[in-house]
Design a protein around this motif. Structure first.
Motif, mmCIF file in Angstrom:
data_model
loop_
_atom_site.group_PDB
_atom_site.id
_atom_site.type_symbol
_atom_site.label_atom_id
_atom_site.label_comp_id
_atom_site.label_asym_id
_atom_site.label_seq_id
_atom_site.Cartn_x
_atom_site.Cartn_y
_atom_site.Cartn_z
ATOM 1 N N ASP A 267 0.808 -1.219 0.000
ATOM 2 C CA ASP A 267 0.000 0.000 0.000
ATOM 3 C C ASP A 267 0.839 1.267 0.000
ATOM 4 O O ASP A 267 0.297 2.368 0.086
ATOM 5 C CB ASP A 267 -0.956 0.013 1.202
ATOM 6 C CG ASP A 267 -0.221 -0.006 2.543
ATOM 7 O OD1 ASP A 267 1.014 -0.174 2.538
ATOM 8 O OD2 ASP A 267 -0.894 0.124 3.591
ATOM 9 N N GLN A 268 2.149 1.134 -0.094
ATOM 10 C CA GLN A 268 3.042 2.294 -0.054
ATOM 11 C C GLN A 268 3.435 2.732 -1.468
ATOM 12 O O GLN A 268 3.948 1.931 -2.253
ATOM 13 C CB GLN A 268 4.295 1.973 0.757
ATOM 14 C CG GLN A 268 4.006 1.716 2.230
ATOM 15 C CD GLN A 268 5.257 1.403 3.018
ATOM 16 O OE1 GLN A 268 6.251 0.923 2.472
ATOM 17 N NE2 GLN A 268 5.229 1.663 4.315
ATOM 18 N N VAL A 269 3.196 3.994 -1.751
ATOM 19 C CA VAL A 269 3.486 4.569 -3.063
ATOM 20 C C VAL A 269 4.545 5.655 -2.892
ATOM 21 O O VAL A 269 4.373 6.567 -2.080
ATOM 22 C CB VAL A 269 2.220 5.184 -3.705
ATOM 23 C CG1 VAL A 269 2.553 5.804 -5.059
ATOM 24 C CG2 VAL A 269 1.125 4.127 -3.833
ATOM 25 N N VAL A 270 5.630 5.552 -3.651
ATOM 26 C CA VAL A 270 6.683 6.562 -3.615
ATOM 27 C C VAL A 270 6.970 6.997 -5.052
ATOM 28 O O VAL A 270 7.130 6.154 -5.940
ATOM 29 C CB VAL A 270 7.977 6.021 -2.964
ATOM 30 C CG1 VAL A 270 9.073 7.089 -3.000
ATOM 31 C CG2 VAL A 270 7.708 5.579 -1.540
ATOM 32 N N ALA A 271 7.023 8.302 -5.274
ATOM 33 C CA ALA A 271 7.335 8.816 -6.607
ATOM 34 C C ALA A 271 8.371 9.918 -6.495
ATOM 35 O O ALA A 271 8.500 10.573 -5.454
ATOM 36 C CB ALA A 271 6.071 9.350 -7.283
ATOM 37 N N ALA A 272 9.119 10.107 -7.565
ATOM 38 C CA ALA A 272 10.141 11.143 -7.603
ATOM 39 C C ALA A 272 10.269 11.657 -9.021
ATOM 40 O O ALA A 272 9.985 10.944 -9.980
ATOM 41 C CB ALA A 272 11.478 10.583 -7.127
ATOM 42 N N GLY A 273 10.700 12.898 -9.163
ATOM 43 C CA GLY A 273 10.900 13.457 -10.498
ATOM 44 C C GLY A 273 11.829 14.641 -10.466
ATOM 45 O O GLY A 273 12.046 15.242 -9.419
ATOM 46 N N THR A 274 12.350 14.964 -11.608
ATOM 47 C CA THR A 274 13.235 16.121 -11.738
ATOM 48 C C THR A 274 12.721 16.988 -12.889
ATOM 49 O O THR A 274 12.371 16.483 -13.945
ATOM 50 C CB THR A 274 14.686 15.677 -12.023
ATOM 51 O OG1 THR A 274 15.136 14.856 -10.952
ATOM 52 C CG2 THR A 274 15.597 16.886 -12.154
ATOM 53 N N TRP A 275 12.697 18.288 -12.657
ATOM 54 C CA TRP A 275 12.271 19.248 -13.670
ATOM 55 C C TRP A 275 13.432 20.180 -13.981
ATOM 56 O O TRP A 275 14.057 20.718 -13.064
ATOM 57 C CB TRP A 275 11.083 20.067 -13.180
ATOM 58 C CG TRP A 275 9.808 19.306 -13.100
ATOM 59 C CD1 TRP A 275 8.752 19.378 -13.954
ATOM 60 C CD2 TRP A 275 9.425 18.382 -12.070
ATOM 61 N NE1 TRP A 275 7.739 18.551 -13.541
ATOM 62 C CE2 TRP A 275 8.130 17.926 -12.389
ATOM 63 C CE3 TRP A 275 10.047 17.889 -10.925
ATOM 64 C CZ2 TRP A 275 7.432 17.012 -11.596
ATOM 65 C CZ3 TRP A 275 9.376 16.975 -10.137
ATOM 66 C CH2 TRP A 275 8.092 16.543 -10.471
ATOM 67 N N ARG A 276 13.697 20.381 -15.249
ATOM 68 C CA ARG A 276 14.804 21.245 -15.667
ATOM 69 C C ARG A 276 14.276 22.329 -16.610
ATOM 70 O O ARG A 276 13.502 22.045 -17.541
ATOM 71 C CB ARG A 276 15.901 20.446 -16.356
ATOM 72 C CG ARG A 276 16.584 19.444 -15.448
ATOM 73 C CD ARG A 276 17.766 18.777 -16.115
ATOM 74 N NE ARG A 276 18.418 17.831 -15.219
ATOM 75 C CZ ARG A 276 18.091 16.559 -15.090
ATOM 76 N NH1 ARG A 276 17.076 16.073 -15.816
ATOM 77 N NH2 ARG A 276 18.728 15.761 -14.249
ATOM 78 N N GLU A 277 14.742 23.528 -16.412
ATOM 79 C CA GLU A 277 14.332 24.644 -17.245
ATOM 80 C C GLU A 277 15.303 24.766 -18.432
ATOM 81 O O GLU A 277 16.513 24.633 -18.268
ATOM 82 C CB GLU A 277 14.355 25.944 -16.447
ATOM 83 C CG GLU A 277 13.857 27.138 -17.236
ATOM 84 C CD GLU A 277 13.838 28.384 -16.364
ATOM 85 O OE1 GLU A 277 13.137 29.327 -16.733
ATOM 86 O OE2 GLU A 277 14.547 28.412 -15.347
#
Length: 324
Positions: free
Chosen positions: A312-322
């Motif tokens: 039941d554990q949800v982990v998300a990650a992301g990177t945004w670059r300009e």
């Protein structure tokens, strides 16, 4: 499209070790034994909790600059508004900033964030809950007292008087009315506004939790502690737990995404790594999570992202670059 720096202040992500689950790239949850300091103020009330935290010492100058430079008709791209790792944090940042600037102006405290203003007090963190607002930093009680107790020259201003003490905090209440209370120490300023005529009780709960005399949310709930350990460390952090998940009445931020409506709790954070890059983390506990739907939704606006779902554990990650 990649975000501008203003938009980067409202998006999330991180780097991590990749595996494969359910057809989506995933990231092993990064856990730490260290809980963020602001968690010491948080308690679970009526089976729920909602908060916004801003690390003002780290991003305050950039936020003010970006708001001053923003175009009045500037719109956030739809892809960010529909991303749970973006929109809630952006909304939370503005909620905290404008609450202090507008709502606290009636106590002559609206310019606390102005580094070139008349206050000697300096602000390090802003914490907004459903019932109160906490300003942490190097607070000068004498100058706060001067502002709170000054005579109300115009109808908008309110005059308070020192009426009580809670621990090391001096408590101020309105000369007229009983719908607000302010607690002041050298480390924090706490403001409670309440239509239930119990703002002093709200102050007592917050201060007792901070001083360790009342059970904190992370002590009461292992699930909430896990959420903060996993995603609660960032420049801007938003969270909902229990009955406050997907709240519509007086919600601090909008987390009413269909994929998250059955969550026990959610925490999402963002960090501006530099002028061109933002990163952050997302954690949720969901009974029977829809892996495909979450994979389509979480971090969909990011340049890079990763998702893991274990039970039941949800982990998300992301990177945004300009980019130019």
């Amino acid at each position: 499209m990649t975000p501008s720096r203003r938009e980067l202040l409202a998006i999330a992500g991180t780097t991590a070790t990749m595996t494969a689950v359910g057809g989506w790239q995933t990231v092993a949850a990064q856990e730490t034994d260290d809980l963020p300091e602001y968690s010491q103020w948080l308690t679970i009330d009526d089976d729920g909790l909602e908060f916004v935290y801003v690390d003002w010492a780290n991003i305050g100058d950039e936020v003010i600059t970006d708001l001053e430079e923003a175009e009045p008709d500037e719109e956030v791209p739809e892809e960010y508004e529909e991303d749970p790792m973006v929109a809630p944090a952006s909304e939370g940042l503005l909620e905290a900033y404008f609450f202090l600037g507008v709502d606290l102006a009636q106590y002559r405290l609206g310019r606390l964030l102005d580094a070139e203003g008349d206050f000697e007090s300096t602000v390090e963190g802003l914490l907004r809950t459903t019932d109160a607002f906490v300003v942490t930093g190097d607070i000068q009680p004498e100058e706060i007292d001067d502002q709170l107790t000054a005579e109300a020259e115009i109808e908008f201003f309110r005059q308070l008087e020192r009426t009580d003490e809670i621990g090391e905090f001096d408590v101020y209440t309105p000369v007229e009315g009983n719908d607000a209370a302010v607690a002041v120490s050298t480390d924090a300023l706490v403001v409670a506004n309440g239509e239930d005529d119990a703002p002093e009780a709200t102050l007592e709960t917050l201060v007792d939790a901070w001083e360790g005399d009342l059970e904190q949310a992370t002590e009461e709930s292992e699930s909430f502690a896990w959420l903060l350990e996993t995603a609660g460390d960032g420049d801007v952090v938003v969270g909902q737990y229990g009955d406050r998940v997907a709240a519509t009445d007086d919600a601090l931020v909008d987390m009413a995404f269909a994929e998250l409506e059955d969550a026990e709790g959610i925490v999402s954070s963002i960090t501006a790594e530099n002028e061109d890059t933002a990163s952050g983390e997302f954690a949720a506990i969901i009974d029977g999570p829809d892996e495909d739907a979450l994979g389509e939704r979480l971090g969909a606006s990011a340049d890079q992202r990763s998702i893991t779902i274990v039970n039941d554990q949800v982990v998300a990650a992301g990177t945004w670059r300009e980019v130019e």
